[in-house]
Design a protein around this motif. Structure first.
Motif, PDB file in Angstrom:
ATOM      1  N   SER A 316       0.846  -1.203   0.000  1.00 19.02           N
ATOM      2  CA  SER A 316       0.000   0.000   0.000  1.00 19.02           C
ATOM      3  C   SER A 316       0.878   1.249   0.000  1.00 19.02           C
ATOM      4  N   ARG A 318       0.065   4.183   0.777  1.00 20.38           N
ATOM      5  CA  ARG A 318      -0.190   4.986   1.972  1.00 20.38           C
ATOM      6  C   ARG A 318       0.712   4.485   3.122  1.00 20.38           C
ATOM      7  N   GLY A 358      -2.176   1.914  11.459  1.00 17.65           N
ATOM      8  CA  GLY A 358      -3.034   2.497  10.427  1.00 17.65           C
ATOM      9  C   GLY A 358      -3.317   1.553   9.268  1.00 17.65           C
ATOM     10  N   GLU A 359      -2.790   0.334   9.282  1.00 20.41           N
ATOM     11  CA  GLU A 359      -3.016  -0.582   8.146  1.00 20.41           C
ATOM     12  C   GLU A 359      -4.478  -1.052   8.145  1.00 20.41           C
ATOM     13  N   THR A 360      -5.204  -0.649   7.116  1.00 23.54           N
ATOM     14  CA  THR A 360      -6.618  -1.024   7.004  1.00 23.54           C
ATOM     15  C   THR A 360      -6.734  -2.319   6.203  1.00 23.54           C
ATOM     16  N   GLU A 361      -7.956  -2.824   6.162  1.00 24.90           N
ATOM     17  CA  GLU A 361      -8.228  -4.023   5.372  1.00 24.90           C
ATOM     18  C   GLU A 361      -7.835  -3.771   3.911  1.00 24.90           C
ATOM     19  N   GLU A 362      -8.108  -2.545   3.452  1.00 27.52           N
ATOM     20  CA  GLU A 362      -7.813  -2.195   2.060  1.00 27.52           C
ATOM     21  C   GLU A 362      -6.299  -2.186   1.797  1.00 27.52           C
ATOM     22  N   ASP A 363      -5.552  -1.602   2.752  1.00 27.29           N
ATOM     23  CA  ASP A 363      -4.085  -1.613   2.608  1.00 27.29           C
ATOM     24  C   ASP A 363      -3.585  -3.050   2.524  1.00 27.29           C
ATOM     25  N   GLU A 365      -5.233  -5.721   1.579  1.00 32.59           N
ATOM     26  CA  GLU A 365      -5.616  -6.315   0.280  1.00 32.59           C
ATOM     27  C   GLU A 365      -4.604  -5.926  -0.799  1.00 32.59           C
ATOM     28  N   ASP A 398      -2.475   0.326  16.425  1.00 32.71           N
ATOM     29  CA  ASP A 398      -3.935   0.163  16.443  1.00 32.71           C
ATOM     30  C   ASP A 398      -4.466  -1.089  15.757  1.00 32.71           C
ATOM     31  N   VAL A 399      -3.586  -1.896  15.177  1.00 40.34           N
ATOM     32  CA  VAL A 399      -4.095  -3.141  14.588  1.00 40.34           C
ATOM     33  C   VAL A 399      -4.036  -4.214  15.686  1.00 40.34           C
ATOM     34  N   ARG A 407      -3.762 -11.752   9.565  1.00 37.91           N
ATOM     35  CA  ARG A 407      -3.161 -11.283   8.302  1.00 37.91           C
ATOM     36  C   ARG A 407      -1.874 -12.056   8.011  1.00 37.91           C
TER      37      ARG A 407
END
Ligand code: 5AD
Ligand code: SF4
Length: 501
Positions: A316, A318, A358-363, A365, A398-399, A407
């Motif tokens: 990602s 970001r 800050g790693e989201t599900e989208e990041d 993916e 925060d994960v 993951r």
């Protein structure tokens, strides 16, 4: 009787090589290598701080080893390496029996530091004796609070003085050897402890590297792995102050006088041209500094293996930005494409961190997509671990642990699937394998392809006769092997009759 030193290593290949150097320096001082801690006069743990888990293992081990002082009060206990630098205060607090702390930049000071500990212990004994004499009560134990401390802590150097190595070297016997070409790291990835523990970058003079490699080739080593935190920035700063200084200085020299530029690709070409080593590898490469000039050198140098470890860390953009990696996924993929155009059968491996702040599900993916796109032969996967003093440690981790775990599992499964596919491409093919030693089972042999894939050769009748080591003549030989079976983690093959290098 000679004093014995027992050394246990945690962490990366740099640490493994550092440990060899320590054993070399100490054996040159008359120490013997002890196989068990109980038989040692000095016990050293060469430690790693890259994740909290690595530190806890070393803390636990030294906690156990401290008990040995009850039966051997003269024993010296030392913690060296990255954790020594990072956790110096915590070590003396949590491990009161530890005598010596020395960081990675102080590696070459170790013989002197150990001598210092011994002298201080001696002074302690003398002081203890004279105090007791004064008291006239030689049967009373001294009050330890009044004793001068014998503890030594050395963590202050900015970098390791690579040109001031004390005498002595030692190497694990075998077919493959490590050669350090640079130390330290000038990057500032927000999660990484290495710039704090190993200090600033410094490169070893080229002639020294060439001499060491020539010596190793003479001793029969067949494969050399050049080591550095970021080998791609070799030549930036040498101990005498010379060097291209930084990415800009490098660019300028490349435009104005490329012949005068002594960077990593130039080093590879010199080693390839001037040494007789059969196989050359290197690790680790930062993608920012892995340039087409490097890829061209890899293509042109016959000894350089078709393998590159190029840690991407995340798929990602970001996250790459908050990691401060200095490249985007597009730039990374473009480099891989270019490399594959030059060396189509290159084998690739990587490091990936899951659960960065800050790693989201989208990041996440996007990391999956990148792995699917590149199809690495191998990937080392890590769950983010905040390291004190790094930029990212100030951010909320925060994960949740379970999500990091999940993951990690998803990527492990994915990589197994990809590794299997990559391995299966080799089924039925004949490849060059350097035999490194015996396999796990009697008579088997273990070797590696140029692409760094492990290959197991079955026990053969002559091997069974020769016993555990297999036919000794084959260890260190490069042979042609037909790959008969592939799993996600290993290849199995059979020697092609009559083949030799
Ligand atoms: N947490 C998790 N993994 C890390 N690494 C480095 N720092 C951390 C950290 N704080 C990983 C990176 C690096 C590899 C050696 O260890 O992926 O490439
Ligand atoms: Fe661990 Fe990094 Fe130090 Fe190697 S350099 S020992 S991986 S912290």
């Amino acid at each position: 009787m000679r004093k014995g030193v027992y050394l246990q290593t945690y962490g990366c290949q740099m640490n493994e090589r550092d440990s060899e150097e320590v054993l070399g320096m100490l054996t040159a001082q008359g120490y013997e290598i002890a196989e068990r801690p109980e038989a040692a006069d000095v016990i050293l743990l060469n430690t790693c701080s890259v994740r909290a888990h690595a530190e806890e293992r070393a803390f636990g081990k030294m906690g156990e080893l401290q008990q040995l002082k009850q039966t051997n009060p003269d024993l010296i206990l030392g913690i060296i390496g990255c954790m020594a630098k990072l956790q110096r205060e915590a070590i003396f607090k949590r491990l009161p029996q530890v005598d010596l702390i020395a960081g990675p930049a102080e590696l070459y000071d170790l013989p002197y530091l150990l001598a210092e500990v011994q002298e201080r212990k001696q002074r302690q004994i003398v002081a203890r004796g004279s105090r007791l004499e004064a008291l006239g009560k030689s049967d009373q134990p001294p009050a330890s609070s009044l004793e001068p401390s014998a503890k030594v802590m050395a963590v202050g150097r900015a970098f390791r003085p690579l040109d001031q190595k004390p005498n002595g070297d030692w190497r694990r016997p075998g077919v493959t050897a490590f050669v350090t070409i640079m130390e330290g790291c000038d990057k500032a990835c927000t999660y990484c402890i290495v710039p704090m523990t190993r200090g600033a970058e410094i490169s070893r003079p080229t002639e020294e590297i060439l001499d060491e490699i020539a010596g190793l080739a003479g001793l029969g080593y067949k494969e050399i792995t050049l080591l550095g935190q970021n080998v791609n920035s070799y030549g930036k700063r040498f101990p005498d102050g010379s060097g291209y200084r930084g990415p800009l200085g490098r660019l300028r020299l490349l435009e104005e006088n490329p012949e005068a530029l002594l960077d990593f690709p130039a080093l590879l070409r010199r080693i390839d041209g001037e040494s007789s080593v059969e196989r050359l590898r290197f690790t680790t490469s930062h993608p920012f500094d892995a340039t087409p000039r490097l890829f061209e050198a890899m293509r042109d140098c016959g000894s350089v293996c078709e393998w590159l470890h190029l840690p991407v860390q995340s798929g990602s953009n970001r996250i790459l930005r908050t990691m401060r990696r200095g490249y985007t996924c597009e730039a990374y993929l473009e480099k891989i494409e270019r490399l594959r155009r030059l060396i189509p059968d290159i084998s690739l491996s990587t490091d990936i961190i899951v659960g960065f702040p800050g790693e989201t599900e989208e990041d996440f993916e996007q990391t999956i997509s990148l792995m699917r796109e590149v199809e690495y032969d191998n990937a080392f996967l890590f769950k983010y671990s905040p390291r004190p003093g790094t930029d990212a440690a100030a951010w909320v981790d925060d994960v949740p642990r379970e999500v990091k775990e999940e993951r990690n599992q998803i990527l492990l499964t994915l990589q197994d699937e990809i590794s299997l596919k990559r391995h299966q491409r080799l089924e039925g093919q004949t490849v060059e394998v350097l035999i490194e030693g015996p396999g796990k089972h009697d008579g088997q042999l273990f070797g590696r392809t140029r692409g760094n894939h492990g290959v197991i050769l079955p026990a053969c009748p002559e091997a069974a006769e020769a016993g555990r080591e297999g036919p000794p003549s084959l260890i260190g030989e490069t042979i042609q092997v037909k790959i008969t079976k592939a799993t996600a983690h290993t290849l199995f093959g059979e020697r092609c009759n009559g083949s030799s290098h």
